[in-house]
Design a protein around this motif. Structure first.
Motif, PDB file in Angstrom:
ATOM      1  N   LYS A 138       0.833  -1.205   0.000  1.00  0.00           N
ATOM      2  CA  LYS A 138       0.000   0.000   0.000  1.00  0.00           C
ATOM      3  C   LYS A 138       0.863   1.249   0.000  1.00  0.00           C
ATOM      4  CE  LYS A 138      -3.735   2.321   2.509  1.00  0.00           C
ATOM      5  NZ  LYS A 138      -3.106   3.645   2.384  1.00  0.00           N
ATOM      6  N   ALA A 152      -0.783  -0.304  -8.991  1.00  0.00           N
ATOM      7  CA  ALA A 152      -1.929  -0.815  -8.241  1.00  0.00           C
ATOM      8  C   ALA A 152      -1.508  -2.061  -7.480  1.00  0.00           C
ATOM      9  CB  ALA A 152      -3.088  -1.133  -9.176  1.00  0.00           C
ATOM     10  N   LYS A 158      -8.984  -5.057  -1.143  1.00  0.00           N
ATOM     11  CA  LYS A 158      -9.538  -4.330  -2.284  1.00  0.00           C
ATOM     12  C   LYS A 158     -11.017  -4.660  -2.500  1.00  0.00           C
ATOM     13  CE  LYS A 158      -5.846  -2.114  -3.451  1.00  0.00           C
ATOM     14  NZ  LYS A 158      -5.234  -2.263  -2.118  1.00  0.00           N
ATOM     15  N   THR A 159     -11.771  -3.613  -2.884  1.00  0.00           N
ATOM     16  CA  THR A 159     -13.170  -3.810  -3.232  1.00  0.00           C
ATOM     17  C   THR A 159     -13.263  -4.366  -4.648  1.00  0.00           C
ATOM     18  OG1 THR A 159     -13.428  -1.609  -4.204  1.00  0.00           O
ATOM     19  CG2 THR A 159     -13.785  -1.802  -1.824  1.00  0.00           C
ATOM     20  N   ASP A 161     -14.914  -3.023  -7.087  1.00  0.00           N
ATOM     21  CA  ASP A 161     -14.727  -1.909  -8.027  1.00  0.00           C
ATOM     22  C   ASP A 161     -13.242  -1.637  -8.252  1.00  0.00           C
ATOM     23  OD1 ASP A 161     -17.380  -1.517  -8.489  1.00  0.00           O
ATOM     24  OD2 ASP A 161     -17.617   0.140  -7.068  1.00  0.00           O
ATOM     25  N   GLU A 162     -12.459  -1.656  -7.179  1.00  0.00           N
ATOM     26  CA  GLU A 162     -11.017  -1.422  -7.306  1.00  0.00           C
ATOM     27  C   GLU A 162     -10.376  -2.536  -8.128  1.00  0.00           C
ATOM     28  OE1 GLU A 162      -9.937   0.981  -3.184  1.00  0.00           O
ATOM     29  OE2 GLU A 162     -10.242  -1.186  -3.108  1.00  0.00           O
ATOM     30  N   TYR A 163     -10.832  -3.754  -7.893  1.00  0.00           N
ATOM     31  CA  TYR A 163     -10.310  -4.892  -8.654  1.00  0.00           C
ATOM     32  C   TYR A 163     -10.601  -4.726 -10.141  1.00  0.00           C
ATOM     33  CZ  TYR A 163      -9.599  -9.697 -10.227  1.00  0.00           C
ATOM     34  OH  TYR A 163      -9.177 -10.799 -10.913  1.00  0.00           O
ATOM     35  N   GLU A 165     -11.278  -2.006 -11.817  1.00  0.00           N
ATOM     36  CA  GLU A 165     -10.543  -0.882 -12.397  1.00  0.00           C
ATOM     37  C   GLU A 165      -9.105  -1.285 -12.697  1.00  0.00           C
ATOM     38  OE1 GLU A 165      -9.199   2.843 -13.727  1.00  0.00           O
ATOM     39  OE2 GLU A 165     -11.114   1.782 -13.756  1.00  0.00           O
ATOM     40  N   THR A 166      -8.507  -2.084 -11.806  1.00  0.00           N
ATOM     41  CA  THR A 166      -7.158  -2.588 -12.065  1.00  0.00           C
ATOM     42  C   THR A 166      -7.157  -3.476 -13.311  1.00  0.00           C
ATOM     43  OG1 THR A 166      -6.593  -2.499  -9.708  1.00  0.00           O
ATOM     44  CG2 THR A 166      -5.236  -3.913 -11.095  1.00  0.00           C
TER      45      THR A 166
END
Length: 709
Positions: A138, A152, A158-159, A161-163, A165-166
């Motif tokens: 992090k 990233a 991780k949520t 959404d974050e996953y 986006e990655t």
């Protein structure tokens, strides 16, 4: 007092990501088609001669992106080697700037591609970093993003959404650096994604690489899989990084990743002239408290005092505060928010003393730590070296004090003896893994095993259990770990859950119908057996899980998954007659590791009780010497006094027959003699915990005895 072990983030568990397999498959299919169209794999990066152009780009990136004027140590040589297409093993001391050796190439690859017209925009590939520390990942990602570098991390925090986006940045070729935990390599979807990353994996960076070696002090079985993974994803080159590798461990790393040890191994001196290595002994721990207080008064400044047990952090911090010091406790059992706050305070203030277990310090880059104190015996010279390496990074004089007394000896046994189960437990575990149902499955079939249940049933710690499974996979090639899955899905329904006109009610998909049919309401939560619904309706399990996640993100339900089930594919058949031999081989190896753990502690004690310069002895352990081949540093306890530090061993203890009989009377089970010894000695284990014995008087009632009698 119950013994609570503190390995903090080195105990990461695999997150369940079965719901993302379909996404990975679509990415794989897309890139497979691209490769087929070009009649083969993406071309490897052209090997470039080490020329001024590459070095100029790296130097520009260093100044522009990392705000540094020049390279340190052997950073420039490593980066040149990597940009030339070579794989490297990097052994730099703690704080020696290892991360730049992969971060700078990650930035430079695309610029070098453009300069040499070898690849087009978006096809410069990815630098993948495998690291076991979520906090460190992090911190590095946040720092890179602040500098405008696309980076990233994929970890259990991780949520969705974050996953996603990655995944998008990967798909579009935007991402420069991706961090993940080694446990991620058990996830089929992730492995497939990495095989088909746009532009390929230009560089695989393996942080804390000493964990790959069975001869190392921090062996982790998941690390053994990284070398296989690097071949499967066709990584163009690999860089392995560590601060603590003996020559034997460094050779192990090079051999595992096919690194040229003569040219690709970069090692810098472990010796730091500004660190004063000091030691004192006492007959009892009580004798050492006044010495500690006096030392900290004489040497003010930011300090870390390392102890072994979580409870000790609280007690000693309170003692220091009573003496007028500004001191706080830190251990892995604290809430994440509390730990983060303590780390932030330590970074801000210059008069704070942190009393901590080994959970503190990873990723802490405070330049002016003036003192590192070991109030208990570190478990190895490697751990000691890494921990004292946090002091004096600003180059100013700093003190590293080690206090030792005979009362600490039982702690070394607690750590060394805690991981070895009985041979009978190992046999029972193997019988459970290779049960009659499994024995009838064909090669390629799958089995599911609950590690938590097995740990409790057979009294085997989670790290030891993981080691056994790793042996079955890598040494004996019987199983291969695949994507774990949750066994339980519970959810709290939102206001639209039963509405026929909107939200969940209007969803007519097969997955939605399955959830409504199999989601059984208890008091406030619904519970669904996803596997049962999948089997009964002949619907892919992943579809149901994806729908649950979709509803959760839309706010229709509050999803609460749990109960990780580990999944393994069968690689080859095994006969019942083989299991006894397999038990012996696995147990013998574990027994050897226990003896090696005890030997590592002995080495630590020998460092400060020998008639020899501490700095020289530590350097020689890592295959190094003092500058100019000097025999003495001139500023350790031995060099300043030439008086040997004698460890005061407590007198022999007469066998406590009364305590022994009490243990026997309280514990009627006679199936595992080692269980009785653990209880008497104060060593926690899954079975001890489930029996709620840690608060009983019998627990630790014979801690002053020898474990093996």
């Amino acid at each position: 007092m119950a013994v609570t072990y503190d390995d903090d983030e080195f105990g990461l568990s695999s997150a369940d990501e079965a719901e993302f397999v379909a996404l990975a498959d679509s990415v794989a299919a897309k890139h497979t088609n691209k490769r087929k169209a070009s009649n083969g794999e993406l071309p490897p990066a052209k090997k470039l001669a080490i020329d001024p152009k590459a070095i100029a780009l790296a130097t520009t990136a260093l100044t522009r992106d990392f705000a540094m004027k020049e390279f340190r140590l052997k950073q420039k040589q490593v980066i040149s080697w990597i940009l030339n297409g070579g794989s490297a093993a990097v052994v730099f001391p703690t704080g020696g700037g290892k991360s730049l050796t992969f971060q700078v190439p990650a930035v430079v690859f695309s610029e070098l591609d453009a300069l040499n017209d070898t690849r087009h925009e978006g096809n410069s590939g990815l630098t993948l970093v495998v690291s076991p520390l979520i906090a460190l990942m992090k911190d590095q990602v946040d720092s890179l993003v602040r500098r405008g570098i696309k980076a990233a991390a994929l970890d259990s925090t991780k949520t969705r959404d974050e996953y996603l986006e990655t995944c998008r940045m990967l798909r579009d070729g935007e991402l420069k650096i991706l961090y993940c935990a080694p446990e991620k390599l058990n996830n089929e979807g992730f492995v497939e994604q990495m095989k088909y990353v746009r532009g390929g994996i230009r560089l695989l960076a393996v942080d804390e690489a000493h964990c790959i070696s069975e001869w190392g002090h921090a062996f982790r079985p998941d690390y053994l899989k990284i070398a296989r993974f690097s071949q499967e994803i066709k990584a163009e080159r690999v860089i392995c990084l560590t601060a603590t590798a003996t020559p034997r461990v460094a050779s192990d790393i090079c051999r595992s990743f096919n690194i040229d040890e003569t040219e690709g191994l970069f090692r810098t001196s472990t010796y730091r002239k500004n660190l004063k290595l000091l030691a004192e002994s006492g007959r009892t721990k009580q004798d050492l408290y006044p010495k500690l207080f006096g030392f900290l008064r004489t040497h003010p400044g930011p300090s870390i005092v390392y102890v072994t047990l979580q409870k000790q952090t609280e007690f000693l911090a309170a003692d220091l505060r009573s003496q007028g010091f500004k001191a706080k406790a830190f251990h892995a059992g604290m809430d994440t928010s509390v730990k983060t706050q303590l780390q932030d305070e330590f970074m801000r203030y210059d008069d704070l003393i942190i009393v901590a277990t080994i959970a503190f310090g990873m990723g802490i880059d405070k330049p002016n730590i003036r003192n590192v104190v070991h109030f208990n015996i570190p478990n190895s010279l490697e751990s000691y070296s890494q921990e004292i390496g946090r002091a004096g990074r600003d180059g100013k004089a700093s003190h590293c004090m080690f206090y030792v007394c005979g009362e600490d000896l039982h702690l070394r046994e607690i750590f060394a003896r805690g991981d070895l189960p009985s041979k009978k437990s190992v046999r029972r575990l193997l019988d459970d893994i290779f049960d009659p149902t499994m024995m009838q499955l064909p090669v390629g079939g799958e089995i599911q095993r609950n590690h938590m249940s097995q740990g409790k049933d057979f009294d085997i710690r989670s790290t030891t259990l993981a080691n056994i499974y790793a042996q079955l996979e890598l040494t004996h090639q019987l199983l291969r770990a695949t994507t774990p899955m949750y066994t339980k899905y519970s959810y709290k329904a939102g206001s639209q859950y039963t509405s026929p006109s909107g939200g969940v009610g209007s969803d007519k998909s097969q997955a939605a119908q399955a959830i409504r049919a199999y989601g059984k309401r208890a008091s406030t939560l619904y519970h669904i057996d996803v596997s049962a619904a999948s089997s009964a309706l002949r619907l892919p399990r992943v579809d149901i899980v994806k729908k649950l996640n979709e509803w959760s993100e839309a706010g229709h339900i509050e999803l609460r998954p749990g109960g990780v089930m580990h999944v393994y594919k069968i690689l080859r058949p095994i006969r019942s007659a083989e299991i006894e031999k397999l038990t012996t081989e696995i147990y013998d190896l574990m027994e050897r590791r226990e003896q090696e753990a005890l030997a590592r502690t002995d080495q630590m004690l020998e460092l400060i009780t020998d008639r020899k310069c501490f700095s020289l002895a530590l350097a020689q352990h890592f295959g190094d010497e003092l500058p100019g081949r000097e025999e003495e540093c001139g500023h350790c306890t031995w060099c300043m006094t030439h008086v040997q530090v004698l460890q005061e061993v407590p007198p022999p203890v007469e066998f406590n027959m009364s305590a022994f009989k009490t243990v026997l009377s309280k514990i009627p089970d006679r199936d595992d003699p080692r269980l009785l010894a653990r209880i008497a000695f104060g060593i926690a284990s899954p079975r001890v915990t489930s029996m709620k014995l840690s608060k009983e008087k019998i627990f630790m009632s014979m801690a002053d005895h020898r474990f093996m009698v």
